[in-house]
Enzyme design. Structure first.
Site, short mmCIF file in Angstrom:
data_model
loop_
_atom_site.label_atom_id
_atom_site.label_comp_id
_atom_site.label_asym_id
_atom_site.label_seq_id
_atom_site.Cartn_x
_atom_site.Cartn_y
_atom_site.Cartn_z
N LYS A 207 -6.79 -4.05 2.33
CA LYS A 207 -8.02 -4.13 1.54
C LYS A 207 -7.79 -5.03 0.33
O LYS A 207 -8.58 -5.90 0.03
CB LYS A 207 -8.39 -2.70 1.12
N GLU A 213 4.44 -4.07 0.75
CA GLU A 213 5.03 -3.85 2.08
C GLU A 213 4.33 -4.71 3.14
O GLU A 213 4.96 -5.35 3.97
CB GLU A 213 4.87 -2.37 2.49
N GLY A 268 -9.65 3.31 1.84
CA GLY A 268 -8.68 2.97 2.88
C GLY A 268 -8.59 4.03 3.96
O GLY A 268 -8.67 3.74 5.16
N ARG A 269 -8.48 5.29 3.56
CA ARG A 269 -8.28 6.36 4.55
C ARG A 269 -9.55 6.72 5.31
O ARG A 269 -9.50 7.58 6.20
CB ARG A 269 -7.68 7.59 3.87
N GLU A 354 -4.32 13.02 0.42
CA GLU A 354 -4.55 11.92 -0.52
C GLU A 354 -5.93 12.09 -1.19
O GLU A 354 -6.14 11.68 -2.32
CB GLU A 354 -4.48 10.58 0.21
N HIS A 385 8.00 24.82 20.80
CA HIS A 385 9.44 24.87 21.06
C HIS A 385 10.23 24.51 19.82
O HIS A 385 11.43 24.24 19.90
CB HIS A 385 9.78 23.93 22.23
N LYS A 513 2.76 2.26 -6.00
CA LYS A 513 2.72 0.82 -5.71
C LYS A 513 3.44 0.00 -6.78
O LYS A 513 3.95 -1.07 -6.50
CB LYS A 513 1.28 0.34 -5.54
C1 G6Q Z 1 -5.95 4.92 1.33
C2 G6Q Z 1 -4.97 4.55 0.32
C3 G6Q Z 1 -3.77 3.79 0.84
C4 G6Q Z 1 -4.07 2.33 1.19
C5 G6Q Z 1 -2.74 1.62 1.41
C6 G6Q Z 1 -2.91 0.18 1.82
O1 G6Q Z 1 -6.98 5.52 1.09
O2 G6Q Z 1 -5.54 3.93 -0.75
O3 G6Q Z 1 -3.18 4.44 1.93
O4 G6Q Z 1 -4.86 2.25 2.31
O5 G6Q Z 1 -1.97 1.71 0.25
O6 G6Q Z 1 -3.65 -0.52 0.87
P1 G6Q Z 1 -4.21 -1.96 1.20
O7 G6Q Z 1 -5.17 -1.84 2.31
O8 G6Q Z 1 -4.83 -2.46 -0.05
O9 G6Q Z 1 -3.01 -2.78 1.63
#
Ligand code: G6Q
Length: 547
Positions: A207, A213, A268-269, A354, A385, A513
């Protein structure tokens, strides 16, 4: 001044009821009411939701519904669907529902009709997916794409990967999809070993397009491609991006026409319904992606229209609050009895923890109740198990969601019958338990002598009274997955409103981050700045061994 949640009349009533039910066993509730299942279950197309094995009575359900009313749940829900900026700490609307608004009714945010934006983007996704899947999108040597590598992390990874795994039974052999989320080089190294640069398409999903990463993995992928192709011109044919940040995607070398948009009103989630779901559409085809949106839309409509006491996501959220904040059960297991849903626990861990793993109210005061439980789990059979011992006889009671399907994606001999026998038997046992008398009778029938029985009996007693919910889907297909995920998304929303938690920010994740940045530069320069003695000691040990 607005009363705090715990001062509300319904909250007080629920506290009293929790005291009463402390001494009640679920078995008693079933014995008292032959219709308990029908009183405490709800059916919508494709989903049966049975919460009769939760420690609730009609009085508790009524009080929970009153709590929802006192917290103005329906008003908040309507604000969310209308695009009001209910993400108050970030000043944003929360409109993942607009991404699957199949009625296509206009929704206006800051003067823009987001429904039109969504439709335009869906058309772009459709065109691209068809081009890639039909073999018209060509790599730098003129070959069609065979492998898609999706690079992204957190909300830009978990949804697509979970859905890809869930629906893998339906794919043809057009494309393979691989996921790279970890900055640990092991993951990308393993994926790159399996694919051919001439036929690989990378989808870089971020986003912000600043997540270190993801950017590190994307740069490694570019280097790998450049090493094979000889120059940068191949990038345009092998990289597309999903982002809100066109400046950064351009700086990375991805042409604007190869960037799929999302918007700041999608968290994001909650984003797998947007272009973040591009790998799902590439893998399964655009129609399956639309089916997923359709399933979610059905649930959105149910959430908006069903009375609160028959509203599945409302009940899910209220039950979670009941278990965590009133009965003090601080963990919750997610147990899918369907291999297709094996990533669901990890997905919901992010969704719930989150969103609501927070401890201040809308106004920033500390809450005086437990907010959300710790979410964990794995597929039911494998869990049986492993950790079910703890669920049956541990000192901590962990309410569990059992999720199963009537039809298997792959009917193989009598596997599904065996699988589902376990589904029914486990929740039954968690409710009933096994009494000392039952243990004694069972052992005596096997010819065990009195002395041995006396020694064993307490070890084999199961108290039962462990609350569970059972969710039965028809069959895990794209539509069913859309329904299931939307149910949990709205559950999370309901919890947030009832607990007065800002569900749509993630300051704890943002903190992470930035945290490693300083240490990263120390490690690169082989120096250690000022830290506590543990951190310095660990870094010194690591640096010495890396020499
Ligand atoms: C989701 C969070 C988090 C995010 C990641 C990736 O709700 O904010 O999991 O999606 O940190 O972020 P970017 O999409 O900005 O790389």
């Amino acid at each position: 001044m607005v009363a705090s949640r715990s001062q509300l009349t319904s909250w007080q009533l629920l506290k009293e009821q929790a005291d009463v039910l402390k001494d009640v066993h679920l078995q008693q509730l079933f014995a008292q009411d032959a219709n308990r299942f029908s009183t405490f279950s709800v059916e919508i197309p494709g989903v049966l939701f049975d919460y009769s094995k939760q420690l609730v009575t009609e009085k508790v359900r009524d009080a929970l519904v009153s709590l929802a009313n006192e917290c103005e749940l329906t008003q908040w829900r309507d604000k969310m669907f209308a695009g009001e900026k209910i993400n108050i700490t970030e000043g944003r609307a929360v409109l993942h529902t607009a991404l699957r608004n199949r009625a296509k009714t206009p929704i206006v945010v800051d003067g823009e009709n987001v429904t039109e934006q969504v439709e335009t983007e869906l058309a772009k996704i459709k065109g691209f997916v068809e081009k890639v899947r039909s073999g018209q999108w060509l790599g730098y040597t003129g070959k069609a794409v065979k492998d898609v590598v999706s690079i992204g992390v957190g909300g830009s990874n978990l949804g697509p990967q979970m859905a890809t795994e869930a629906l893998a039974s339906y794919v043809d052999d057009t494309l393979n999809v691989h996921y790279v989320s970890n900055v640990d080089g092991v993951q990308i190294a393993h994926v790159l070993k399996k694919v051919n640069p001439e036929t690989t398409l990378f989808v870089v999903s971020s986003k912000t397009f600043t997540t270190s990463e993801t950017m590190t993995n994307a740069s490694t992928a570019v280097k790998w491609l450049r090493a094979a192709a000889g120059d940068n011109s191949a990038i345009a044919k092998h990289f597309v991006a999903v982002s809100t940040n066109l400046e950064k995607t351009a700086a990375f070398g991805i042409a604007d026409e190869n960037v799929f948009t999302m918007w700041d009103w999608v968290g994001g989630r909650f984003s797998m319904w947007s272009a973040i779901g591009l790998p799902i559409a590439l893998y399964l085809g655009f129609d399956a992606f639309i089916d997923m949106l359709e399933g979610a839309f059905e649930v959105d409509t149910h959430f908006q229209q069903a009375p609160l006491s028959d509203n599945i996501p409302v009940l899910m959220g209220l039950l979670s609050v009941w278990n965590a904040s009133f009965l003090d059960h601080r963990a919750q297991a997610i147990l899918p009895y369907d291999q297709a849903l094996h990533m669901l626990p990890a997905y919901l861990q992010q969704g719930e923890m989150e969103s609501n793993g927070k401890s201040v109210t809308f106004a920033g005061s500390a809450v005086n109740y437990t907010t959300v439980p710790l979410i964990w789990g794995m597929t039911g059979i494998n869990g049986q198990h492993a950790f079910y011992q703890y669920l049956h006889q541990g000192t901590t009671i962990v309410p569990a969601d059992f999720i199963g399907s009537v039809q298997s994606q792959c009917e193989v001999d009598d596997h599904h019958t065996i699988l589902m026998s376990n589904f029914f038997a486990q929740s039954e046992a968690m409710m009933n338990g096994v009494s000392a008398q039952q243990v004694r009778e069972e052992l005596a029938a096997k010819g065990v002598n009195e002395e041995q029985i006396a020694q064993l009996v307490e070890h084999k007693v199961h108290q039962g009274n462990r609350p569970t919910t059972s969710i039965l889907l028809d069959k895990v297909d794209a539509k069913a997955l859309g329904r299931l995920i939307a149910l949990y998304e709205h559950k999370i929303f309901v919890q947030g409103i009832i607990l007065e938690i800002c569900s749509f920010d993630q300051w704890g994740v943002e903190l992470g981050k930035g945290l490693a940045k300083n240490i990263e530069s120390e490690l690169r320069d082989n120096r250690i700045a000022e830290h506590d003695s543990s951190t310095s000691g660990l870094m010194a040990y690591y640096q010495a061994k890396r020499q």
